[in-house]
Design an enzyme around this catalytic site. Sequence first.
Site, short mmCIF file in Angstrom:
data_model
loop_
_atom_site.label_atom_id
_atom_site.label_comp_id
_atom_site.label_asym_id
_atom_site.label_seq_id
_atom_site.Cartn_x
_atom_site.Cartn_y
_atom_site.Cartn_z
N GLN A 13 11.76 1.86 2.97
CA GLN A 13 12.78 0.97 3.56
C GLN A 13 13.03 -0.25 2.66
OE1 GLN A 13 12.70 0.67 8.06
NE2 GLN A 13 10.51 0.67 7.61
N LEU A 38 0.58 6.95 -5.83
CA LEU A 38 -0.44 5.90 -5.88
C LEU A 38 -1.82 6.39 -5.46
CD1 LEU A 38 1.25 2.60 -4.68
CD2 LEU A 38 1.19 3.64 -6.92
N ALA A 61 3.39 1.98 0.43
CA ALA A 61 2.25 1.78 1.32
C ALA A 61 2.13 2.98 2.25
CB ALA A 61 2.42 0.51 2.16
N TYR A 62 0.95 3.11 2.84
CA TYR A 62 0.75 4.07 3.93
C TYR A 62 1.07 3.30 5.20
CZ TYR A 62 -1.48 7.55 6.89
OH TYR A 62 -1.73 8.50 7.85
N THR A 102 1.22 -7.32 5.94
CA THR A 102 1.69 -7.11 7.31
C THR A 102 1.17 -8.14 8.31
OG1 THR A 102 1.52 -5.55 9.16
CG2 THR A 102 -0.25 -5.48 7.56
N TYR A 126 -4.86 0.64 9.85
CA TYR A 126 -3.74 0.20 8.99
C TYR A 126 -3.92 -1.28 8.60
CZ TYR A 126 0.99 -1.46 7.85
OH TYR A 126 2.07 -2.06 7.24
N1 LIG Z 1 7.30 -0.83 8.32
C1 LIG Z 1 6.87 -1.93 8.90
O1 LIG Z 1 7.09 -2.17 10.09
C2 LIG Z 1 6.10 -2.97 8.12
C3 LIG Z 1 5.64 -4.11 8.78
C4 LIG Z 1 4.93 -5.07 8.06
C5 LIG Z 1 4.69 -4.89 6.71
N2 LIG Z 1 5.14 -3.76 6.09
C6 LIG Z 1 4.81 -3.58 4.67
O2 LIG Z 1 6.01 -3.57 3.91
C7 LIG Z 1 5.85 -2.73 2.77
C8 LIG Z 1 6.98 -1.73 2.70
O3 LIG Z 1 7.02 -1.01 3.92
P1 LIG Z 1 8.27 -0.14 4.38
O4 LIG Z 1 8.56 -0.52 5.77
O5 LIG Z 1 9.33 -0.18 3.35
O6 LIG Z 1 7.52 1.28 4.42
P2 LIG Z 1 8.09 2.75 4.23
O7 LIG Z 1 9.52 2.81 4.57
O8 LIG Z 1 7.10 3.62 4.93
O9 LIG Z 1 7.96 2.93 2.67
C9 LIG Z 1 6.72 3.10 2.04
C10 LIG Z 1 6.94 3.94 0.83
O10 LIG Z 1 5.66 4.16 0.24
C11 LIG Z 1 5.66 5.48 -0.22
N3 LIG Z 1 4.33 6.04 -0.37
C12 LIG Z 1 3.49 6.47 0.58
N4 LIG Z 1 2.41 7.02 0.01
C13 LIG Z 1 2.59 6.93 -1.33
C14 LIG Z 1 1.86 7.35 -2.46
N5 LIG Z 1 0.69 8.01 -2.33
N6 LIG Z 1 2.35 7.10 -3.68
C15 LIG Z 1 3.54 6.48 -3.84
N7 LIG Z 1 4.30 6.08 -2.81
C16 LIG Z 1 3.82 6.31 -1.57
C17 LIG Z 1 6.43 6.27 0.82
O11 LIG Z 1 6.87 7.47 0.21
P3 LIG Z 1 7.62 8.63 1.03
O12 LIG Z 1 9.01 8.10 1.21
O13 LIG Z 1 7.54 9.78 0.12
O14 LIG Z 1 6.86 8.77 2.31
C18 LIG Z 1 7.56 5.31 1.15
O15 LIG Z 1 8.68 5.53 0.34
C19 LIG Z 1 4.46 -2.10 2.91
O16 LIG Z 1 3.53 -2.84 2.17
C20 LIG Z 1 4.15 -2.25 4.38
O17 LIG Z 1 2.77 -2.27 4.64
C21 LIG Z 1 5.86 -2.80 6.76
#
Ligand SMILES: NC(=O)c1ccc[n+]([C@@H]2O[C@H](COP(=O)([O-])OP(=O)(O)OC[C@H]3O[C@@H](n4cnc5c(N)ncnc54)[C@H](OP(=O)(O)O)[C@@H]3O)[C@@H](O)[C@H]2O)c1
Length: 313
Positions: A13, A38, A61-62, A102, A126
């Site tokens: 995202q 990663l 991230a996971y 987070t 997480y």
């Molecule tokens: N989502 C939330 O509500 C939230 C809230 C607070 C903080 N955050 C933080 O914000 C950051 C971005 O989150 P987001 O919401 O953009 O998450 P997201 O949409 O889940 O994107 C995470 C990306 O990481 C990739 N990924 C997962 N495993 C991987 C691996 N082994 N190697 C390389 N890439 C990998 C995923 O790939 P695939 O597309 O192939 O799955 C996905 O594209 C993260 O640090 C997260 O912890 C998120």
Amino acid sequence: MKPRILLTGANGQIGTELAIVLPPLGEVIALDRQQLDLSKPDDIRRTIQEIRPTLIVNAAAYTAVDQAEKQEAVAQAINADAPAWIAREAKKIGAGLVHYSTDYVFDGSKHSPYEESDPPNPLSVYGKTKLAGEQAIQDVGLPHLIIRTAWVYGTRGRNFLLTILRLASQREELRIVDDQFGAPTWCRDIARGTASVLARLMADREGALSLPATGEVYHMTADGVTNWHDFAVAILEEASHVPANVSWLRAATEGRSLVAKRLSPITTAQYPTPARRPAYSVLSSSRLAQRFGVRLNEWRAQLHSAFTDGEVQ
Ligand SMILES: NC(=O)c1ccc[n+]([C@@H]2O[C@H](COP(=O)([O-])OP(=O)(O)OC[C@H]3O[C@@H](n4cnc5c(N)ncnc54)[C@H](OP(=O)(O)O)[C@@H]3O)[C@@H](O)[C@H]2O)c1
């Protein structure tokens, strides 16, 4: 010389939006999971050594909060071990690191917005692995920024907005928890906020993209506070004003119309999930505003923008 920026998680995202807003700041090499996995330390090392970036932005991230309870080793590898590898390699070549974390590093027992200096106490696997990632980067001791955000959504990927739209196209009644409080934050505003911070740092240092030497943590979320139930109400309000043929909306509902008539508030106790979540995880973003002059919009205004302008090209 133009900074060279390595972006990981380019298909997520926040990553997708970063790939759009970072290019004015430098040459961006955006890699998705297929291009840089990663979970493979050797690939991390090789990629960083080959690309030799000035800056690494780690948006990978996971993020499957409930699934992480059963997949602790995978979550640990991606959220904690990988940032450590990235930080070590970055330090070797003098690169800086921007990393996301987070609100779930907190336990939610506070009743006023969390400051960066508040002690973390994650409730879930997480949250624990994300906190371990923060600490690993800090231990490596390279120039870095850790940006904690919360309740992220956008018009693609997996998130609460898209889940509510799908369920509202399938059921007349949705039961949604109203006793967890936070700030839903649009991924595009996080990416833009990040680009503004980097632009500000470059302006401060005559075009050089260097991060604070000992690293700093900043909270970056939408202004304001709501709960999941009220967020869902706002989502359906916005959806009622948007033409049903908007392509991301059509994808979310699989072409069905919205049939939900009742959004019933329930408690967390009535909706048990594998992962415990903080009851209150509002983050104060004042440090970000004071240091960089960057302040994200109020959550309701962001949601409106996501509906009117959310298509990712
Ligand atoms: N989502 C939330 O509500 C939230 C809230 C607070 C903080 N955050 C933080 O914000 C950051 C971005 O989150 P987001 O919401 O953009 O998450 P997201 O949409 O889940 O994107 C995470 C990306 O990481 C990739 N990924 C997962 N495993 C991987 C691996 N082994 N190697 C390389 N890439 C990998 C995923 O790939 P695939 O597309 O192939 O799955 C996905 O594209 C993260 O640090 C997260 O912890 C998120």
